[in-house]
Design a protein around this motif. Sequence first.
Motif, short mmCIF file in Angstrom:
data_model
loop_
_atom_site.label_atom_id
_atom_site.label_comp_id
_atom_site.label_asym_id
_atom_site.label_seq_id
_atom_site.Cartn_x
_atom_site.Cartn_y
_atom_site.Cartn_z
N THR A 1 -28.83 -19.65 64.20
CA THR A 1 -28.70 -20.55 64.39
C THR A 1 -28.92 -21.76 64.28
N SER A 2 -27.75 -22.72 63.73
CA SER A 2 -27.84 -23.07 61.98
C SER A 2 -28.78 -24.66 62.42
N MET B 1 -30.06 -20.23 42.49
CA MET B 1 -30.31 -20.49 44.37
C MET B 1 -30.13 -21.52 45.07
N LYS B 2 -29.55 -21.58 46.27
CA LYS B 2 -28.55 -22.20 46.91
C LYS B 2 -28.69 -22.40 48.53
N ILE B 3 -29.32 -23.40 49.25
CA ILE B 3 -30.12 -23.01 50.52
C ILE B 3 -28.94 -23.52 51.14
N LYS B 4 -27.82 -23.06 52.00
CA LYS B 4 -26.89 -23.35 52.90
C LYS B 4 -26.64 -23.62 53.92
N SER B 5 -28.05 -22.54 54.88
CA SER B 5 -28.51 -23.77 56.05
C SER B 5 -29.51 -23.68 56.49
N ILE B 6 -30.34 -23.89 57.38
CA ILE B 6 -31.14 -24.38 57.55
C ILE B 6 -31.72 -24.11 59.15
N GLY B 7 -32.20 -22.72 59.98
CA GLY B 7 -31.96 -22.91 61.30
C GLY B 7 -33.46 -21.83 62.08
N ARG C 1 -40.09 -5.75 64.76
CA ARG C 1 -40.70 -6.60 65.75
C ARG C 1 -39.90 -7.21 66.70
N SER C 2 -39.94 -7.42 67.94
CA SER C 2 -38.80 -8.28 68.37
C SER C 2 -39.66 -9.98 68.56
N VAL C 3 -38.60 -10.95 67.75
CA VAL C 3 -38.73 -12.37 67.65
C VAL C 3 -37.98 -13.21 68.06
N SER C 4 -38.68 -14.26 68.44
CA SER C 4 -37.61 -16.03 68.44
C SER C 4 -38.07 -16.65 67.93
N ASN C 5 -37.41 -17.52 67.64
CA ASN C 5 -37.46 -19.18 67.06
C ASN C 5 -38.35 -18.88 65.61
N VAL C 6 -37.86 -17.48 65.06
CA VAL C 6 -38.33 -18.18 63.44
C VAL C 6 -38.18 -18.87 62.98
N LEU C 7 -38.25 -19.44 61.87
CA LEU C 7 -37.65 -20.70 60.71
C LEU C 7 -36.46 -19.37 60.06
N SER C 8 -35.95 -19.93 59.67
CA SER C 8 -35.00 -19.04 58.57
C SER C 8 -33.73 -20.02 58.04
N SER D 1 -36.68 -28.32 65.60
CA SER D 1 -36.25 -28.53 64.61
C SER D 1 -36.15 -30.00 65.01
N GLY D 2 -37.12 -30.50 64.71
CA GLY D 2 -37.43 -31.78 64.64
C GLY D 2 -38.59 -32.68 64.07
N THR D 3 -38.76 -30.97 62.65
CA THR D 3 -39.87 -31.01 61.47
C THR D 3 -38.37 -31.49 60.08
N ASN D 4 -38.98 -31.98 59.63
CA ASN D 4 -38.62 -32.83 58.25
C ASN D 4 -38.35 -31.99 57.00
N TYR D 5 -37.78 -30.77 56.72
CA TYR D 5 -38.21 -29.61 55.39
C TYR D 5 -37.47 -30.25 54.73
N THR D 6 -38.45 -29.88 53.63
CA THR D 6 -38.45 -30.96 52.25
C THR D 6 -38.43 -29.34 50.85
N TYR D 7 -38.32 -29.97 50.33
CA TYR D 7 -38.31 -28.69 48.66
C TYR D 7 -39.34 -29.03 47.96
N ALA D 8 -40.17 -27.78 48.08
CA ALA D 8 -41.54 -27.75 47.11
C ALA D 8 -41.84 -26.65 46.23
N ASP D 9 -40.77 -25.78 45.94
CA ASP D 9 -41.41 -24.99 44.31
C ASP D 9 -40.35 -23.76 44.60
N ALA D 10 -40.29 -22.84 43.79
CA ALA D 10 -39.08 -22.04 43.59
C ALA D 10 -40.27 -20.77 42.73
N THR D 11 -40.02 -19.69 42.86
CA THR D 11 -39.76 -19.09 41.11
C THR D 11 -38.60 -17.55 41.31
#
Length: 321
Positions: free
Chosen positions: A75-76, A147-153, A166-173, A223-233
Motif C-alpha cells: 500500500t503506497s 533509479m527512479k523511486i515511483k512509490s513509498i509505502g 518469514r511473515s512480516v507486516s507494515n515493512v517500509l518498502s 506514515s508520519g515520517t518525513n522520508y528524504t533521500y540520503a545516498d545511493a550506490t
Amino acid sequence: MKDKVLIAVLVILLGGLVLWRMDVGSKIANYASNKSSTTADSSEDSQNGSSSSGDSGDNVTDDTTTDVSKISGFTSEEGSGSDNNGNSESDNNGSSNSGEDNDGNGNSNNGTNGANNGSSDSNNSNKNNSNNSNKISLPYTIATTGMKIKSIGQYSGSFVEDGSDRSVSNVLSIVVTNTSGKDLQYGEIKLKAGSKTATFKLTNVPSGKSVLALETSGMKYNSGTNYTYADATYAQTNMSMNSSKVRVSTEDSKVTIKNISGKDLGTVYVYYKNLDKSGAYLGGITYRVKFENVKSGDTLTQGTKHFSKSNSKIIMVDTEN
C-alpha cells in the motif's frame, strides 16, 4: 522582325518562370528548415526534461507495464495498493534446494558475487549534499543512477530480501524503476526516516523494469515520517543469457541446463527473479541456481526452493568458461 519579337517574348516568359521557381524553392526550403528546427527543439525539450529529472540520459526507458496499485501486499503513501493477500510466489513446494546457494548474509540471491563482474561498470555513488529538510516528491529520480523511486509505502507478506520468507507486516518498502538504458547489476538506496536510515538493495534489474524493494532490516513504515533521500550506490551491466553456450528449460520448481557450447563450461549459474502479478519484481533479491563441473554435452537438473514456472523469470546465465 516577327521572329525577333517572338524570341524576345519567349526569353521574357522563361526568365519569369525561372524567378518564380526560385521564389517557390526558397519558400519550400524555409518551411523545411523551420519544420526541422521545431522537431529538434521538441526533441531537445524532451531530453532536457529527462536530464532535469535526474535520469542518466542513455536510452532512458520507463516501465509502462507495472501497475503499482496492484502489487500484492503493498500500500503506497497515496493509498493505492491491493489487499494484503501475500505474494504471488509459489516457493514452498518442498523441493530440494541443493542448487541454490547463499551469500555471506544468508541471502539466496548472490546477484553481485562474482557473476558478470567483467562487464559491469565501476561502482558509482550519488550522495545528497543538499538540504535534507524536504520530503521526497514522487516520482523521485536519483540523478545519474537511472533509479527512479515511483512509490513509498508499506508491505505485508513474505519477507523475501534475506531468503527467509518469514511473515512480516507494515515493512517500509519502495517501488523502483530502472530507467537507464543498461541493466542494473547492483543498486543501494538510502533514505533518511526521521533519525534512522532506511536501506534498500536491488540486484540484477533489467532496463525498464520495476522492483518492489523491502527495507533490508525490516524497518516498519510510519506514515508520519518525513522520508528524504540520503545516498545511493549503483553498478550497471549488460546481462547475458549465453544462449550460444547453454540452453535452459524449466518445469515446476526445477531448472534444467544443457551445455551446447561444445566445450566444458566449469560452473554455470542461472539467475532468476520472481514476479508479482502487477508486473513488478518482488524484492531486490535475485536467486541463482548453481551447476558445477558442467561438461560438454551435459544435461543437468536442479530443484529449487523459490523458482516457479508460472511467475519466475530467468534474467541471466553466467558460465565459468
